[in-house]
Design a protein around this motif. Sequence first.
Motif, PDB file in Angstrom:
ATOM      1  N   TYR A  66     -29.200 -40.085 -77.381  1.00 47.29           N
ATOM      2  CA  TYR A  66     -28.676 -38.841 -76.810  1.00 47.29           C
ATOM      3  C   TYR A  66     -29.788 -37.803 -76.646  1.00 47.29           C
ATOM      4  CZ  TYR A  66     -23.802 -40.272 -77.003  1.00 47.29           C
ATOM      5  OH  TYR A  66     -22.613 -40.918 -76.766  1.00 47.29           O
ATOM      6  N   ARG A  67     -30.712 -37.788 -77.601  1.00 42.79           N
ATOM      7  CA  ARG A  67     -31.789 -36.792 -77.555  1.00 42.79           C
ATOM      8  C   ARG A  67     -32.809 -37.104 -76.466  1.00 42.79           C
ATOM      9  NH1 ARG A  67     -36.712 -36.356 -80.043  1.00 42.79           N
ATOM     10  NH2 ARG A  67     -36.366 -38.268 -81.232  1.00 42.79           N
ATOM     11  N   LYS A  68     -33.138 -38.399 -76.312  1.00 42.96           N
ATOM     12  CA  LYS A  68     -34.209 -38.774 -75.384  1.00 42.96           C
ATOM     13  C   LYS A  68     -33.707 -39.137 -73.990  1.00 42.96           C
ATOM     14  CE  LYS A  68     -37.262 -40.778 -78.936  1.00 42.96           C
ATOM     15  NZ  LYS A  68     -37.893 -42.048 -79.388  1.00 42.96           N
ATOM     16  N   VAL A  69     -32.543 -39.768 -73.917  1.00 42.20           N
ATOM     17  CA  VAL A  69     -32.056 -40.305 -72.640  1.00 42.20           C
ATOM     18  C   VAL A  69     -31.018 -39.387 -71.998  1.00 42.20           C
ATOM     19  CG1 VAL A  69     -30.969 -42.273 -71.489  1.00 42.20           C
ATOM     20  CG2 VAL A  69     -32.519 -42.657 -73.423  1.00 42.20           C
ATOM     21  N   VAL A  70     -29.953 -39.103 -72.736  1.00 46.35           N
ATOM     22  CA  VAL A  70     -28.856 -38.313 -72.167  1.00 46.35           C
ATOM     23  C   VAL A  70     -29.328 -36.907 -71.800  1.00 46.35           C
ATOM     24  CG1 VAL A  70     -26.551 -37.375 -72.575  1.00 46.35           C
ATOM     25  CG2 VAL A  70     -27.130 -39.662 -73.419  1.00 46.35           C
ATOM     26  N   SER A  71     -30.202 -36.337 -72.619  1.00 52.38           N
ATOM     27  CA  SER A  71     -30.689 -34.977 -72.334  1.00 52.38           C
ATOM     28  C   SER A  71     -31.400 -34.911 -70.986  1.00 52.38           C
ATOM     29  CB  SER A  71     -31.630 -34.510 -73.447  1.00 52.38           C
ATOM     30  OG  SER A  71     -32.786 -35.344 -73.501  1.00 52.38           O
ATOM     31  N   GLU A  72     -32.163 -35.960 -70.652  1.00 53.93           N
ATOM     32  CA  GLU A  72     -32.865 -35.990 -69.363  1.00 53.93           C
ATOM     33  C   GLU A  72     -31.875 -36.180 -68.212  1.00 53.93           C
ATOM     34  OE1 GLU A  72     -36.446 -35.684 -68.846  1.00 53.93           O
ATOM     35  OE2 GLU A  72     -36.124 -34.849 -70.848  1.00 53.93           O
ATOM     36  N   CYS A  73     -30.863 -37.009 -68.437  1.00 55.04           N
ATOM     37  CA  CYS A  73     -29.843 -37.212 -67.399  1.00 55.04           C
ATOM     38  C   CYS A  73     -29.063 -35.923 -67.149  1.00 55.04           C
ATOM     39  CB  CYS A  73     -28.901 -38.342 -67.805  1.00 55.04           C
ATOM     40  SG  CYS A  73     -29.689 -39.977 -67.810  1.00 55.04           S
ATOM     41  N   ASN A  74     -28.830 -35.163 -68.214  1.00 56.35           N
ATOM     42  CA  ASN A  74     -28.151 -33.873 -68.050  1.00 56.35           C
ATOM     43  C   ASN A  74     -28.971 -32.933 -67.171  1.00 56.35           C
ATOM     44  OD1 ASN A  74     -25.888 -34.530 -69.558  1.00 56.35           O
ATOM     45  ND2 ASN A  74     -26.741 -33.757 -71.482  1.00 56.35           N
ATOM     46  N   LYS A  75     -30.295 -33.017 -67.297  1.00 60.19           N
ATOM     47  CA  LYS A  75     -31.166 -32.186 -66.444  1.00 60.19           C
ATOM     48  C   LYS A  75     -30.966 -32.536 -64.968  1.00 60.19           C
ATOM     49  CE  LYS A  75     -34.911 -31.708 -69.850  1.00 60.19           C
ATOM     50  NZ  LYS A  75     -36.330 -32.060 -70.133  1.00 60.19           N
ATOM     51  N   MET A  76     -30.770 -33.830 -64.692  1.00 63.68           N
ATOM     52  CA  MET A  76     -30.540 -34.245 -63.300  1.00 63.68           C
ATOM     53  C   MET A  76     -29.254 -33.627 -62.769  1.00 63.68           C
ATOM     54  SD  MET A  76     -31.574 -38.298 -63.406  1.00 63.68           S
ATOM     55  CE  MET A  76     -32.739 -38.862 -64.654  1.00 63.68           C
ATOM     56  N   MET A  77     -28.228 -33.588 -63.597  1.00 66.56           N
ATOM     57  CA  MET A  77     -26.938 -33.054 -63.168  1.00 66.56           C
ATOM     58  C   MET A  77     -26.972 -31.539 -63.000  1.00 66.56           C
ATOM     59  SD  MET A  77     -24.130 -35.410 -65.188  1.00 66.56           S
ATOM     60  CE  MET A  77     -24.827 -35.315 -66.830  1.00 66.56           C
ATOM     61  N   GLN A  78     -27.997 -30.904 -63.569  1.00 63.12           N
ATOM     62  CA  GLN A  78     -28.088 -29.441 -63.516  1.00 63.12           C
ATOM     63  C   GLN A  78     -29.141 -28.944 -62.526  1.00 63.12           C
ATOM     64  OE1 GLN A  78     -28.816 -28.678 -67.665  1.00 63.12           O
ATOM     65  NE2 GLN A  78     -26.768 -29.376 -68.268  1.00 63.12           N
ATOM     66  N   ILE A  79     -29.641 -29.827 -61.678  1.00 58.84           N
ATOM     67  CA  ILE A  79     -30.623 -29.407 -60.670  1.00 58.84           C
ATOM     68  C   ILE A  79     -29.984 -28.344 -59.775  1.00 58.84           C
ATOM     69  CG2 ILE A  79     -31.904 -30.180 -58.625  1.00 58.84           C
ATOM     70  CD1 ILE A  79     -32.364 -32.850 -60.086  1.00 58.84           C
ATOM     71  N   PRO A  80     -30.664 -27.210 -59.599  1.00 55.10           N
ATOM     72  CA  PRO A  80     -30.038 -26.086 -58.876  1.00 55.10           C
ATOM     73  C   PRO A  80     -30.033 -26.252 -57.360  1.00 55.10           C
ATOM     74  CG  PRO A  80     -32.239 -25.483 -59.609  1.00 55.10           C
ATOM     75  CD  PRO A  80     -31.962 -26.842 -60.182  1.00 55.10           C
ATOM     76  N   GLU A  81     -29.318 -25.365 -56.736  1.00 51.10           N
ATOM     77  CA  GLU A  81     -29.147 -25.366 -55.282  1.00 51.10           C
ATOM     78  C   GLU A  81     -30.490 -25.225 -54.564  1.00 51.10           C
ATOM     79  OE1 GLU A  81     -25.881 -23.471 -52.198  1.00 51.10           O
ATOM     80  OE2 GLU A  81     -25.959 -22.851 -54.300  1.00 51.10           O
ATOM     81  N   ASP A  82     -30.581 -25.880 -53.392  1.00 48.49           N
ATOM     82  CA  ASP A  82     -31.743 -25.788 -52.497  1.00 48.49           C
ATOM     83  C   ASP A  82     -33.030 -26.350 -53.106  1.00 48.49           C
ATOM     84  OD1 ASP A  82     -30.236 -24.550 -50.468  1.00 48.49           O
ATOM     85  OD2 ASP A  82     -30.489 -22.600 -51.429  1.00 48.49           O
ATOM     86  N   SER A  83     -32.899 -27.233 -54.084  1.00 45.92           N
ATOM     87  CA  SER A  83     -34.085 -27.837 -54.699  1.00 45.92           C
ATOM     88  C   SER A  83     -34.582 -29.015 -53.871  1.00 45.92           C
ATOM     89  CB  SER A  83     -33.759 -28.326 -56.114  1.00 45.92           C
ATOM     90  OG  SER A  83     -33.427 -27.255 -56.959  1.00 45.92           O
ATOM     91  N   GLU A  84     -35.809 -29.439 -54.177  1.00 45.03           N
ATOM     92  CA  GLU A  84     -36.343 -30.692 -53.655  1.00 45.03           C
ATOM     93  C   GLU A  84     -36.524 -31.641 -54.830  1.00 45.03           C
ATOM     94  OE1 GLU A  84     -39.820 -30.452 -51.230  1.00 45.03           O
ATOM     95  OE2 GLU A  84     -38.764 -29.419 -49.615  1.00 45.03           O
ATOM     96  N   VAL A  85     -36.056 -32.876 -54.665  1.00 45.14           N
ATOM     97  CA  VAL A  85     -36.136 -33.875 -55.728  1.00 45.14           C
ATOM     98  C   VAL A  85     -36.946 -35.060 -55.230  1.00 45.14           C
ATOM     99  CG1 VAL A  85     -34.826 -35.460 -57.193  1.00 45.14           C
ATOM    100  CG2 VAL A  85     -33.925 -33.175 -56.711  1.00 45.14           C
ATOM    101  N   TYR A  86     -37.971 -35.429 -55.998  1.00 42.10           N
ATOM    102  CA  TYR A  86     -38.810 -36.572 -55.655  1.00 42.10           C
ATOM    103  C   TYR A  86     -38.516 -37.707 -56.633  1.00 42.10           C
ATOM    104  CZ  TYR A  86     -41.427 -32.934 -53.151  1.00 42.10           C
ATOM    105  OH  TYR A  86     -41.783 -31.894 -52.329  1.00 42.10           O
ATOM    106  N   LEU A  87     -38.057 -38.828 -56.104  1.00 42.42           N
ATOM    107  CA  LEU A  87     -37.732 -39.993 -56.930  1.00 42.42           C
ATOM    108  C   LEU A  87     -38.925 -40.946 -56.952  1.00 42.42           C
ATOM    109  CD1 LEU A  87     -34.061 -40.717 -55.758  1.00 42.42           C
ATOM    110  CD2 LEU A  87     -34.816 -39.440 -57.773  1.00 42.42           C
TER     111      LEU A  87
END
Length: 244
Positions: A66-87
């Motif tokens: 939860y500390r290492k994996v889920v926390s990072e996934c939560n960041k993905m779900m919280q990406i703000p409006e009008d952002s650019e995301v590079y995969l």
Amino acid sequence: MNKIFNITNGDCLAEQLKETTISGEMIICREALVAGSLQNENLDVFWKVRSEFIAENYGDTKENYYRKVVSECNKMMQIPEDSEVYLWFEDDLFCQVNMWFCLTLIPKDKNINIYRIFPKESKENQWKGFSDSDRFDLEGALTSKVLFKQKDLELGLNLWEAYQSNHQNKLKQLSEIQSDCFRFLPELIATYQNINPEVFIQNLIQKGITDFSEVFEKFRDELGIFGFGDLQVKLIYDKVFKEK
């Protein structure tokens, strides 16, 4: 100015990017969704199932998951409006399954532009990915980024849904769809559906190749398309020996 997020498959690439001039916040996908149950009544159940699998098979704790994996996934779900995301994901099965999943987490209603960053192609081994890239290769890869159009995004989401539900016919159909954001899909899905890594390792052992380091080297050389690391191969190796 739009906020930039770099989503990498693993910590190693994230560290490499820090040595470049590439800007933006780092988010790290630390999952290995090619192994274990993908049960998903909802995300809470999914995290619980995954944390239990990781704890049981990789010697880590559920709390660390939860500390290492889920926390990072939560960041993905919280990406703000009008952002650019590079995969920043490679073309092998390990990376692609993780990328398909990450696409499901990024908000769809915030006018976010998502781009695929491809590793340089290697004539010697097309599955090396970013592993032998230097800072100039990485900076060059960014200049060749490819925008996910709606049809590309839908393909990624459908690939994850089919993979998660083990819908093999659907996966094959999806692999035949042309998309600038996905390379080698027909080859990738055909290998996944027709080559059993467990049988491959069984055959090696039957030939007298029993040392794990040698088995892993053979696996990486001949089945690099799977993208398995030593942890994934060791799970299969141990299972084969247990069943002997």
